[in-house]
Design a protein around this motif. Structure first.
Motif, PDB file in Angstrom:
ATOM      1  N   LEU A 196       0.842  -1.203   0.000  1.00  0.00           N
ATOM      2  CA  LEU A 196       0.000   0.000   0.000  1.00  0.00           C
ATOM      3  C   LEU A 196       0.872   1.246   0.000  1.00  0.00           C
ATOM      4  O   LEU A 196       1.868   1.326   0.741  1.00  0.00           O
ATOM      5  CB  LEU A 196      -0.902   0.013   1.236  1.00  0.00           C
ATOM      6  N   ASN A 197       0.483   2.227  -0.800  1.00  0.00           N
ATOM      7  CA  ASN A 197       1.218   3.494  -0.761  1.00  0.00           C
ATOM      8  C   ASN A 197       0.713   4.353   0.399  1.00  0.00           C
ATOM      9  O   ASN A 197      -0.153   3.916   1.186  1.00  0.00           O
ATOM     10  CB  ASN A 197       1.143   4.213  -2.119  1.00  0.00           C
ATOM     11  N   CYS A 198       1.218   5.541   0.515  1.00  0.00           N
ATOM     12  CA  CYS A 198       0.887   6.363   1.690  1.00  0.00           C
ATOM     13  C   CYS A 198      -0.605   6.692   1.753  1.00  0.00           C
ATOM     14  O   CYS A 198      -1.235   6.579   2.805  1.00  0.00           O
ATOM     15  CB  CYS A 198       1.714   7.651   1.673  1.00  0.00           C
ATOM     16  N   THR A 217      -2.562   3.758   2.780  1.00  0.00           N
ATOM     17  CA  THR A 217      -2.358   3.473   4.203  1.00  0.00           C
ATOM     18  C   THR A 217      -3.245   4.379   5.054  1.00  0.00           C
ATOM     19  O   THR A 217      -3.858   3.940   6.042  1.00  0.00           O
ATOM     20  CB  THR A 217      -0.876   3.670   4.565  1.00  0.00           C
ATOM     21  N   ILE A 218      -3.337   5.634   4.655  1.00  0.00           N
ATOM     22  CA  ILE A 218      -4.196   6.573   5.389  1.00  0.00           C
ATOM     23  C   ILE A 218      -5.665   6.165   5.247  1.00  0.00           C
ATOM     24  O   ILE A 218      -6.422   6.180   6.234  1.00  0.00           O
ATOM     25  CB  ILE A 218      -3.959   8.013   4.872  1.00  0.00           C
TER      26      ILE A 218
END
Lengths: 212, 592
Positions: free
Chosen positions: B174-176, B179-180
């Motif tokens: 997962l990218n940032c 993830t958020i």
């Protein structure tokens, strides 16, 4: 023109190093069907090898617009359009619209639209007429800056109007497109990382992103 | 004049046709595959490029993309709309996404590979609407296993009954932004997981893993994502039992006196010469609506239509709606490879899956997706007010903080009044009648989409997102419409599943100023029109996708679906194909 960054200018941990590429290639080379893929990957690895351990550079932009002679706009309209685009996206510490040949690209698309997409041709003719009527062609640099400021006001103030606002929006839309699809925009300005051979996908490693 | 007799003719070379050809050729059957479109060479056609390497930056020479769907990069793997028209009823707004080439739509698909669950197969038993499938999850599970194991699916096991786990390679990271969104989803009590994709994270069955270039929708240059030309057709050809004829447009199924399919008639694309070929079995796998078109073309009231349901109950998953904007926490951050996997986060449906979660205002459900970060082109940029150096800095700051939540697919209810028929007046380039589509949405469909929109906004807010507003276009003297005009000036989208995402948190189906609901169109997941049924009076196909009426005629694709479910349909279509091929082979064995 702003300096084009070299791979060494970019601190990069997301793109694969030559070692990454070779390790991955070695692990999978025995698989049938892999040679064609890895020939491309090895080519990338060689490029990386030549430039130290930085990222694989994006290829240069084809020379299509470098020596392009405007074929849609007359000289006066083209000069006005080019000046307008440079006000919108100026050259500063990164390249701007002039470096990216935005006005040239707009002309290139429009000359190919004649007889094929007349509504677009008509809109652009009207936009340049609107710009001229607003005094943009005749104004000096300071006058042009003031005009663009006034023309753009409805973007920020929905009660404001300007007779050349539609022309402003049209030119801004197409300049934005021309700039951020150019190498100057997408690579040198925004540092886009895709469209290359990458060894891995960078997972988020920020603890603060795991809570809201 | 009929020539060689084949054991089986497979019409179409997409996900289902490719699997059928492989399964049957592998069993020793002599198979002929007929593909209406051209042969594709990945080495030539699927290079990943930057937009600036294209003269028209992906839009194609003016006029080109009126004829073709897609972009300058991938129109060759779409369809020529001029040669292949279709029509719609006056109240229908439907865009039929198609491909005509070897490999079909899987050459540019979003790769979402989700299993349907029993609450979808048996939805009618739970809420009383429509018809249950003639198969259960237990019937399908071995075939899901088999397909996943062969094609390679990356994903994470979650143990959710409404989102059955499969045979997975490691999930995509997962990218940032994702993830958020995971954290936001968890905070709201909604489970989430990396999108399950037919896209390799490890070398698999002779194919290399994804190299995260983000070029999936333009064709994968290395076969790291599933498509027939990389995955099912090579082993099928290796058997020596498969012959492929491209540029061969099947116009009809021919029958014999024993009410069996005798073979098909096809037209050579370039010469327009008509050719008959015979086979013991005819398998339609030309995509859902093309399959139905062929059945309608092959007999006065439609072939295999003793039930009278052929063409009826057309559905397409509900798309549209969504939220786009920015995650302020990411603004001004470093450049990262965010769109290299063309993927995102999935939030499986969590409503109407059992009695406890049953809503009073609508039935069925939807799946949400979310992602963010860098994209190839900053679609938002021209909508950011201002200009100049500060504006440039603002664009760069927001570029890495982009975020969007979109509707991966909502269940559209099956209704008899949504149907396809042959248009009595319009023919294609080869003189074959085209289909006319009758397609509108029900009140339940709109309510479901409204609910999605509210949840999408809730998720976006919980993630701290800032919605991107739109700008005035310039009023009546503006320049709406064509490429190059204000507020429509977008680069080709490369996103896996960006379809339907709209800016400004627009309400997908809500009433407009005049009080009329906006038509929802389609979302490239058309199914139905020859549904499966236990009782031959209620549908065209049995649970093996064999026609009730004609034992040697099978129809693989979305035709069999009695309901859309909320999962992307391709994996289920392929599993049904695998199951149907087993059935066909058992029939042959039984006769031997």
């Amino acid at each position: 023109m702003a300096k084009t960054p070299t791979p060494a200018d970019v601190v990069d941990r997301d793109l694969p190093t030559r070692r990454d590429l070779l390790q991955m290639a070695a692990a999978a080379m025995a698989l049938p069907g892999a040679p064609r893929f890895f020939s491309a990957w090895f080519a990338s690895a060689r490029t990386v090898g030549q430039s130290g351990m930085g990222p694989m550079p994006a290829p240069p932009e084809p020379p299509l617009l470098d020596h392009y002679t405007p074929a849609f706009f007359d000289a006066e309209d083209f000069a006005a359009l080019e000046a307008f685009t440079e006000i919108l996206i100026p050259t500063d510490d990164t390249p701007g619209a002039r470096d990216a040949h935005c006005a040239h690209f707009i002309d290139f698309v429009l000359q190919a639209s004649v007889g094929v997409d007349e509504p677009t041709v008509t809109r652009w003719r009207a936009a340049l007429r609107s710009l001229r009527a607003a005094g943009f062609h005749a104004a000096d640099a300071s006058g042009r800056a003031t005009l663009v400021e006034a023309m753009s006001l409805p973007e920020r103030d929905r009660t404001a109007t300007h007779p050349a606002y539609a022309a402003y929006r049209l030119i801004k839309q197409q300049t934005t497109f021309a700039f951020y699809t150019s190498r100057a925009g997408i690579i040198e300005n925004l540092d886009y990382r895709g469209a290359r051979f990458n060894g891995s996908f960078p997972a988020c490693e920020h603890p603060e992103h795991h809570r809201v | 004049m009929a020539q060689t007799k084949y054991d089986a003719i497979v019409v179409g070379s997409g996900a289902c046709g490719g699997w059928a050809a492989m399964a049957l050729a592998d069993a020793g059957l002599k198979v002929l595959m007929l593909e209406a479109g051209a042969r594709i060479d990945p080495a030539q056609d699927f290079r990943h490029t930057f937009l600036y390497q294209w003269d028209y930056r992906g839009r194609g020479k003016p006029g080109l993309l009126r004829r073709y769907a897609g972009s300058e990069r991938n129109y060759r793997i779409m369809i020529d709309n001029v040669e292949n028209p279709y029509t719609t009823a006056p109240d229908t707004v439907y865009s039929w996404g198609r491909s005509r080439c070897l490999g079909g739509r899987t050459l540019h698909w979003a790769r979402a590979t989700d299993r349907m669950a029993d609450y979808e197969f048996k939805a009618a038993s739970r809420d009383g609407y429509g018809m249950n499938w003639a198969v259960s999850y237990a019937d399908m599970a071995p075939y899901y296993d088999r397909v996943e194991r062969f094609i390679g699916v990356s994903g994470a096991a979650e143990g959710l009954p409404q989102f059955p786990d499969g045979v997975f390679l490691p999930p995509m990271a997962l990218n940032c932004a994702e993830t958020i969104f995971t954290a936001a989803s968890t905070a709201l009590g909604w489970r989430s997981t990396p999108r399950r994709l037919a896209q390799l994270t490890l070398p698999h069955n002779g194919r290399p893993p994804c190299h995260y270039c983000g070029n999936c929708v333009n064709g994968c240059d290395v076969g790291a994502m599933f498509n027939p030309i990389a995955v099912t057709l090579p082993p099928a050809l290796q058997t020596g039992h498969l012959e492929i004829r491209t540029d061969s447009i099947v116009a009809a199924i021919r029958m014999n006196r024993e009410n069996r399919a005798q073979g098909v008639t096809y037209i050579e694309r370039d010469t327009k010469r008509s050719v008959d070929v015979d086979a013991s079995y005819v398998i339609l796998a030309a995509s859902t609506l093309e399959n139905t078109r062929l059945l309608l073309l092959s007999a006065k009231e439609g072939l295999a239509n003793s039930s009278g349901t052929l063409g009826q109950y057309m559905m397409d998953q509900i798309g549209g709606g969504g939220v786009t904007g920015f995650l302020p926490i990411l603004r001004g951050g470093p450049a990262r490879l965010d769109d290299g996997k063309m993927s995102g986060l999935t939030i499986p449906n969590f409503q109407n899956i059992d009695d406890k979660t049953q809503r009073k205002d609508f039935i069925r459900g939807y799946v949400m997706n979310a992602t963010g970060g860098q994209t190839e082109y900053p679609q938002f940029a021209a909508n950011v007010p201002g200009y100049g150096s500060e504006w440039k800095k603002e664009i760069k700051s927001r570029y890495v903080a982009q975020a969007r939540v979109w509707n991966a697919g909502g269940e559209m209810l099956a209704r008899k009044e949504n149907f396809v028929e042959l248009d009595p007046e319009v023919k294609d380039h080869w003189g074959i009648p085209v289909i006319k589509i009758h397609f509108t949405h029900s009140d339940n469909d709109y309510k479901l989409l409204d609910d999605f929109q509210q949840r999408a906004e809730e998720l976006f807010r919980r993630a701290g997102g800032e919605v991107m507003p739109s700008l005035p276009t310039g009023g009546p003297v503006g320049f709406p419409g064509a490429p190059g005009s204000p507020d429509t000036n977008t680069a080709p989208v490369r996103g896996g599943g960006a379809r339907g995402a709209e800016s400004s948190g627009g309400r997908g189906g809500r009433a407009g100023a005049a009080g009329r609901r906006r038509p929802l169109g389609g979302s490239i997941h058309e199914v139905g029109t020859a549904r499966m049924s236990v009782d031959p009076k209620e549908g065209v196909l049995n649970s093996f996708c064999q026609t009730h009426d004609i034992p040697n005629l099978y129809v693989f694709g979305g035709n069999a679906f009695p309901s859309t479910g909320d999962k992307h349909p391709t994996l289920t279509m392929m599993a049904l194909t695998a199951r149907g091929c087993d059935h066909l082979l058992e029939q042959i064995k039984g006769r031997a």
